[in-house]
Design an enzyme around this catalytic site. Structure first.
Site, PDB file in Angstrom:
ATOM      1  N   ILE A   1      -5.361   0.316   9.117  1.00  0.00           N
ATOM      2  CA  ILE A   1      -5.191   1.743   8.878  1.00  0.00           C
ATOM      3  C   ILE A   1      -6.539   2.449   8.739  1.00  0.00           C
ATOM      4  O   ILE A   1      -6.724   3.558   9.242  1.00  0.00           O
ATOM      5  CB  ILE A   1      -4.313   1.964   7.627  1.00  0.00           C
TER       6      ILE A   1
ATOM      7  N   TYR B   1      -1.378  -7.310  -7.226  1.00  0.00           N
ATOM      8  CA  TYR B   1      -1.530  -6.349  -6.133  1.00  0.00           C
ATOM      9  C   TYR B   1      -0.670  -5.118  -6.395  1.00  0.00           C
ATOM     10  O   TYR B   1      -1.159  -3.974  -6.313  1.00  0.00           O
ATOM     11  CB  TYR B   1      -1.134  -6.989  -4.807  1.00  0.00           C
TER      12      TYR B   1
END
Length: 329
Positions: A77, A216
């Site tokens: 991205i 995470y």
């Protein structure tokens, strides 16, 4: 006559509370629907309104400034953000770990678009020591856009006590430290210029506790709260902060799952996703970036958090089993 008056008075006492409850219910339903599906609603709104109300929008350099800084910009991205912003006339500063990849991406951007590029080789997993050099290299540039994209994920879903300690520190330093310190670095100049936007790339794992990706997911929850609070904090300075929350996208971060990497309607390739996400720049402060992800996010939020947590746990168990089957001989 007295009995009729009493009847109407009692009826009034009964109907008014029911009517108020109905209005409260309608109001709650409207806001519940907007909250759960606001990403897709905003995307549709931003597509339709320009066709109805014609106005000349400023270019990104005119609106924010000449330079865009993208962290984690040699893959996925982040790399696509660099190309999409260059296509829109922004000069690009690439920050990532590997110098050879930085040079390759910078050369590709300059050969494709009429913009300038700079690059900074930095390992955000190293912690505090890298930021002074980055600050020195950015201080003379008119930075209008910062894309905090750099992130570190588990190699595959697993129990906390099985995840290497070094990897956990990398996740904390990169996912929490980088977004905090890079934002702090560019804010003073943006405040003086009274323009600029910080884009923070999060993850669908922020939406609930996510077992087997515990640290995470928790780091992305930090990022969400950090972004929304900072957006309010900088509102009076005319500086925007946007939260982008993608669901699954075909990037190497998801290499642990062959099924995710196959893609599909719900899992776009990185070019498709990023093009849609950049379209939302300056149009919404919180978005999934992609219409289909907006629908997924909304449907997911129909479930209570504890059920979403159970679903996430079961999904990650399947991912872990699949990973072991695929990579363990």
């Amino acid at each position: 006559m007295k009995e009729v008056s009493i009847f109407f008075f009692k009826t009034y006492l009964f109907i008014v509370p029911i009517s108020l409850l109905a209005l409260a219910g309608i109001w709650a339903l409207i806001w519940w629907t907007y909250y759960n599906f606001k990403s897709v609603i905003q995307i549709i709104y931003n597509v339709i309104i320009p066709k109805i109300i014609r106005k000349l929008d400023k270019s990104l350099p005119e609106k924010y400034g000449r330079w865009a800084v993208i962290t984690g910009s040699t893959d996925g991205i982040g790399k696509q953000y660099a190309f999409e912003l260059a296509k829109r006339g922004m000069n690009i500063v690439l920050i990532s770990r590997t110098e050879s990849k930085l040079i390759e991406v910078a050369q590709k951007i300059e050969s494709t678009y009429s913009v300038k590029t700079k690059y900074i080789a930095a390992d955000f997993g190293s912690g505090k020591e890298i930021y002074e050099e980055i600050k020195q290299k950015l201080q003379m540039l008119d930075i209008g856009i910062l894309v905090n994209n750099v992130g570190r994920m588990y190699d595959f879903p697993d129990d906390l006590d099985n995840v290497p300690e070094d990897l956990l520190w990398q996740i904390i330093n990169i996912n929490v430290g980088a977004v905090t310190m890079m934002s702090r670095m560019v804010i003073p100049q943006m405040k003086v210029n009274r323009r600029g936007i910080i884009v923070n790339i999060s993850s669908g794992s922020e939406c609930q506790p996510t077992p087997l990706m515990t640290v995470y997911a928790a780091s992305k929850t930090y990022l969400r709260n950090f972004t929304l609070a900072l957006n309010k904090e900088l509102e009076e300075s005319n500086v925007e902060v946007q939260l982008v929350t993608p669901m699954f996208v075909q990037t190497k971060m998801n290499n642990f799952s062959s099924s995710v990497m196959e893609g599909g309607l719900l899992i776009p390739d990185v070019e498709t996703y990023t093009s849609a996400a950049v379209f939302t720049l300056g149009k919404s402060s919180e978005t999934t970036g992609y219409w289909c992800h907006g629908l997924q996010n909304g449907v997911m939020k129909l479930l209570p958090v504890h059920l979403r947590t159970i679903c996430a746990f079961r999904m990650n168990k399947k991912f872990r089993d699949s990973y072991h089957e695929q990579f363990t001989v």
